[in-house]
Design a protein around this motif. Structure first.
Motif, PDB file in Angstrom:
ATOM      1  N   ALA A 143       0.830  -1.211   0.000  1.00 36.77           N
ATOM      2  CA  ALA A 143       0.000   0.000   0.000  1.00 36.77           C
ATOM      3  C   ALA A 143       0.861   1.257   0.000  1.00 36.77           C
ATOM      4  CB  ALA A 143      -0.935  -0.001   1.208  1.00 36.77           C
ATOM      5  N   SER A 144       1.912   1.265   0.836  1.00 37.83           N
ATOM      6  CA  SER A 144       2.767   2.457   0.888  1.00 37.83           C
ATOM      7  C   SER A 144       3.684   2.545  -0.327  1.00 37.83           C
ATOM      8  CB  SER A 144       3.570   2.498   2.193  1.00 37.83           C
ATOM      9  OG  SER A 144       4.260   1.287   2.433  1.00 37.83           O
ATOM     10  N   LEU A 145       4.067   1.406  -0.902  1.00 36.23           N
ATOM     11  CA  LEU A 145       4.854   1.414  -2.133  1.00 36.23           C
ATOM     12  C   LEU A 145       4.060   2.051  -3.266  1.00 36.23           C
ATOM     13  CD1 LEU A 145       7.455   0.326  -3.640  1.00 36.23           C
ATOM     14  CD2 LEU A 145       6.066  -1.679  -4.211  1.00 36.23           C
ATOM     15  N   ARG A 146       2.804   1.665  -3.400  1.00 37.48           N
ATOM     16  CA  ARG A 146       1.961   2.234  -4.456  1.00 37.48           C
ATOM     17  C   ARG A 146       1.703   3.724  -4.226  1.00 37.48           C
ATOM     18  NH1 ARG A 146      -2.068  -2.983  -4.602  1.00 37.48           N
ATOM     19  NH2 ARG A 146      -1.041  -4.113  -6.324  1.00 37.48           N
ATOM     20  N   ALA A 147       1.495   4.102  -2.961  1.00 37.75           N
ATOM     21  CA  ALA A 147       1.279   5.523  -2.667  1.00 37.75           C
ATOM     22  C   ALA A 147       2.519   6.338  -3.003  1.00 37.75           C
ATOM     23  CB  ALA A 147       0.897   5.709  -1.201  1.00 37.75           C
ATOM     24  N   GLY A 174      -1.249  11.058  -2.003  1.00 37.82           N
ATOM     25  CA  GLY A 174      -2.298  11.095  -0.997  1.00 37.82           C
ATOM     26  C   GLY A 174      -1.797  10.730   0.379  1.00 37.82           C
ATOM     27  N   GLU A 175      -2.741  10.648   1.315  1.00 35.80           N
ATOM     28  CA  GLU A 175      -2.408  10.364   2.709  1.00 35.80           C
ATOM     29  C   GLU A 175      -2.822   8.944   3.089  1.00 35.80           C
ATOM     30  OE1 GLU A 175      -4.260  13.317   5.137  1.00 35.80           O
ATOM     31  OE2 GLU A 175      -2.760  14.851   4.664  1.00 35.80           O
ATOM     32  N   LEU A 176      -2.008   8.329   3.957  1.00 37.76           N
ATOM     33  CA  LEU A 176      -2.329   7.027   4.530  1.00 37.76           C
ATOM     34  C   LEU A 176      -2.151   7.106   6.039  1.00 37.76           C
ATOM     35  CD1 LEU A 176      -0.449   4.478   2.195  1.00 37.76           C
ATOM     36  CD2 LEU A 176      -2.902   4.986   2.217  1.00 37.76           C
ATOM     37  N   GLU A 177      -3.123   6.608   6.778  1.00 35.64           N
ATOM     38  CA  GLU A 177      -2.923   6.446   8.213  1.00 35.64           C
ATOM     39  C   GLU A 177      -2.139   5.166   8.429  1.00 35.64           C
ATOM     40  OE1 GLU A 177      -5.323   5.735  12.417  1.00 35.64           O
ATOM     41  OE2 GLU A 177      -6.408   6.638  10.713  1.00 35.64           O
ATOM     42  N   LEU A 178      -1.011   5.282   9.122  1.00 30.58           N
ATOM     43  CA  LEU A 178      -0.165   4.122   9.369  1.00 30.58           C
ATOM     44  C   LEU A 178      -0.759   3.309  10.514  1.00 30.58           C
ATOM     45  CD1 LEU A 178       3.399   5.704   9.039  1.00 30.58           C
ATOM     46  CD2 LEU A 178       1.793   5.003   7.255  1.00 30.58           C
TER      47      LEU A 178
END
Length: 350
Positions: free
Chosen positions: A153-157, A163-167
């Motif tokens: 998920a973080s690789l694609r982001a 965009g933002e991701l909550e870890l």
């Protein structure tokens, strides 16, 4: 790099783009080619990107000059849109003097790596170029039955969507996987254990800042080589810190954090995020209660030293962005938001 100055973020990628796969430190693909080749197959399948290897990607014992030449070639090639490090190592500090800053600055590209790649990320940061901490192809793409969900998920982001991701806590963690030279490395994870909740300290307030930091052991080297940014340049940042598979004891971590305090860096930052530390290896496997004690001891010394030098900083310890797996890739020079009341960590991959 003053906090008010916005670091350059490279353009996001699209399927079909070419990405350099480089070994700026240890050439892990030459040591364990089967793991590397599985990593490349998975990278193609999951992203549609075209991996491009360079002469030193698999060359064990390549000189610092040759590894730098490959980095310079990748920075200077307009068809290469990102650079992914295969793994870390311990001598990348000798590569940095041979890099061409003008090439890197003329066409900023996404760079992704951790551990010894703190050297490269810090160098890019000094040039005003943001990157990403994490993402070793040899550790997080190649081994095991599949890529971990949070890593992907973080690789694609980082590469595509922004965009933002909550870890979030993935709920399980391993310090190491099967020996790369065994068939099990391609199909099995390491022994995973349930994680404990992240530890928060400092005031219940919200802070946002651009990140800087990296691996304790490398920051130590950067300090002796006089390559650290000034405290003024780190004003308002979020400090990200983690320890390596060498498993330094809490007493060493205390000295490193204390030294950052004496330098004025801790007083400058708005918040600190410390990764879950590895506390076992193929050679050393303490029992579960001792592993928990070792992690807790490191957490305690970080919080104690932070309270001495900056009791207004928001601190979160345990986020898996370092030498454990699953691993979140996090912005380096991009922003992280810490909510000391809601106890959330949000990373911006713009």
């Amino acid at each position: 790099m003053p906090q008010g100055h916005v670091l350059a973020s490279a353009t996001k990628l699209k399927a079909g783009d070419r990405v350099a796969i480089l070994s700026p430190s240890f050439a892990a693909p030459g040591f364990a080619p089967a793991v590397h080749e599985q990593a490349m197959r998975r990278l193609i399948a999951e992203t549609g990107l075209v991996p491009v290897e360079y002469p030193t990607t698999r060359r064990l014992g390549a000189s610092a000059e040759d590894r730098a030449a490959d980095l310079n070639a990748a920075f200077g090639d307009p068809t290469i849109r990102a650079i992914l490090a295969t793994i870390g190592g311990n001598d990348q500090i000798t590569v940095i003097p041979h890099l061409d800053a003008d090439l890197a600055a003329a066409d900023p590209k996404i760079f992704m790596g951790y551990s010894d790649n703190t050297n490269l990320l810090n160098w890019l940061w000094s040039l005003g170029i943001a990157g990403y901490y994490g993402g070793s192809t040899q550790v997080h793409l190649g081994p095991g039955p599949q890529i971990d969900e949070v890593h992907l998920a973080s690789l694609r982001a980082a590469l595509f969507t922004g965009g933002e991701l909550e870890l979030m806590d993935p709920g399980e963690s391993e310090d190491f996987g099967p020996d790369w030279l065994t068939p099990q490395a391609l199909v099995e994870f390491g022994e995973r254990e349930r994680t404990e909740p992240w530890t928060w300290a400092g005031p219940e307030r919200e802070v946002t800042g651009r990140t800087w930091g990296g691996c304790f052991e490398v920051i130590d080297q950067l300090a002796m080589a006089d390559r650290l940014p000034s405290p003024d340049a780190l004003e308002g940042t979020i400090l990200i810190l983690e320890s390596s598979e060498e498993m330094p004891p809490a007493s060493w971590v205390k000295r490193w954090v204390r030294a950052l305090g004496e330098r004025g860096i801790l007083a400058a930052v708005e918040g600190v995020v410390v990764a879950r530390p590895p506390v076992s290896s193929h050679e050393v496997m303490p029992p579960a209660d001792e592993r928990a004690r070792l992690r807790s001891a490191q957490c305690d010394v970080v919080i104690n030293e932070m309270s001495r030098y900056n009791d207004q900083a928001v601190v979160c310890v345990g986020v898996p962005f370092g030498h454990t797996r699953p691993q979140w890739i996090v912005p380096y020079g991009g922003t992280i938001h810490l909510d000391g009341q809601a106890h959330t960590v949000t990373a911006d991959y713009s």
